[in-house]
Write a protein that holds these residues in place. Structure first.
Motif, PDB file in Angstrom:
ATOM      1  N   SER A 261       0.853  -1.192   0.000  1.00 20.21           N
ATOM      2  CA  SER A 261       0.000   0.000   0.000  1.00 20.21           C
ATOM      3  C   SER A 261       0.891   1.244   0.000  1.00 20.21           C
ATOM      4  O   SER A 261       2.077   1.178   0.339  1.00 20.21           O
ATOM      5  N   ASN A 262       0.304   2.379  -0.398  1.00 21.38           N
ATOM      6  CA  ASN A 262       1.062   3.639  -0.482  1.00 21.38           C
ATOM      7  C   ASN A 262       2.368   3.457  -1.256  1.00 21.38           C
ATOM      8  O   ASN A 262       3.433   3.933  -0.841  1.00 21.38           O
TER       9      ASN A 262
ATOM     10  N   MET B  89       4.423   6.585  -2.257  1.00 19.11           N
ATOM     11  CA  MET B  89       5.096   7.189  -1.119  1.00 19.11           C
ATOM     12  C   MET B  89       6.384   6.422  -0.785  1.00 19.11           C
ATOM     13  O   MET B  89       7.438   7.004  -0.545  1.00 19.11           O
ATOM     14  N   HIS B  90       6.284   5.090  -0.807  1.00 15.92           N
ATOM     15  CA  HIS B  90       7.455   4.265  -0.502  1.00 15.92           C
ATOM     16  C   HIS B  90       8.522   4.396  -1.587  1.00 15.92           C
ATOM     17  O   HIS B  90       9.725   4.361  -1.287  1.00 15.92           O
TER      18      HIS B  90
ATOM     19  N   ASP C 178       6.509  12.798   6.577  1.00 13.06           N
ATOM     20  CA  ASP C 178       7.199  11.718   5.872  1.00 13.06           C
ATOM     21  C   ASP C 178       8.661  12.103   5.671  1.00 13.06           C
ATOM     22  O   ASP C 178       9.056  13.251   5.889  1.00 13.06           O
TER      23      ASP C 178
END
Length: 222
Positions: A89-90, A93-94, A168
């Motif tokens: 998921s995400n 972003m990762h 983040d």
């Protein structure tokens, strides 16, 4: 802060005070909004907007480079890419986070001294001991090691936490870069090429760079 800019820059550039002295004298300078404003006053650039746009542009290309030359680096690069591949998921972003975490490794610098981690139960004075500058990710110690829960992300300068509760790692990196300009701090020798890559490639703030960063830029533009 606009009205005191000239006075503040004169103090910071000429006197070269310690970070905590600046924080005591100009506490507002360490607020997220004011870091962006000060960076814009110095460079005329939008710190967060330009950084995020550049990261969106270069993250896929950086990851492609990391994978293509994975065997040429330390185990740290393998671990980063394996961790990215495990995410469900995400993903975007990762990917952005991994592209930044891999940058020091790619330019032959020590990523562990820039991207720091600790447990929430670690003594506070031990978290920043000996850290000249870095991004500290505080993890919960009650979650599986493969899926740690991030409790806090903070910026450390001269062994002091100067900014906390960042959303983040990429955002934290942008603010760290902005603070180096606001506080007139030189790039650390051990991460010279990492910050030079951000300065020259991401933020387009310099026309000259080292051969190592020029080589990286060429690869990213292929």
């Amino acid at each position: 802060m606009d009205l005191t800019f000239s006075l503040r820059r004169k103090e910071i550039v000429q006197l070269e005070p310690m970070v905590l002295e600046i924080q005591e004298r100009w506490p507002a300078l360490f607020l997220e909004e004011q870091i962006c404003e000060e960076f814009c006053r110095i460079t005329t650039k939008d710190l967060i907007g330009n950084f995020r746009a550049a990261l969106d542009k270069y993250a896929p290309r950086l990851l492609k480079l990391y994978r293509a030359r994975k065997g040429a680096f330390s185990q740290d690069m393998d671990n980063l890419l394996e961790k990215l591949d495990e995410q469900t998921s995400n993903i975007e972003m990762h990917r952005r986070r991994t592209s930044l975490e891999g940058l020091p490794i790619f330019v032959r610098e020590n990523s562990r001294k820039l991207f720091l981690t600790c447990l929430v139960t670690d003594p506070e004075d031990e978290r920043t001991k000996g850290v000249k500058m870095g991004i500290l990710t505080v993890l919960s110690d009650d979650a599986p090691t493969s899926l740690p829960t991030v409790v806090n992300i903070a910026i450390v300068l001269e062994e002091a936490i100067v900014l906390t509760d960042l959303p983040d790692l990429p955002t934290a990196f942008a603010y760290l870069f902005g603070l180096l300009y606001a506080l007139n701090m030189e790039f650390p020798k051990e991460h010279k090429y990492t910050f030079e890559a951000i300065q020259h490639i991401f933020m387009e703030l310099s026309t000259s760079c080292s051969q190592r960063v020029r080589s990286l830029k060429t690869k990213l533009l292929l």
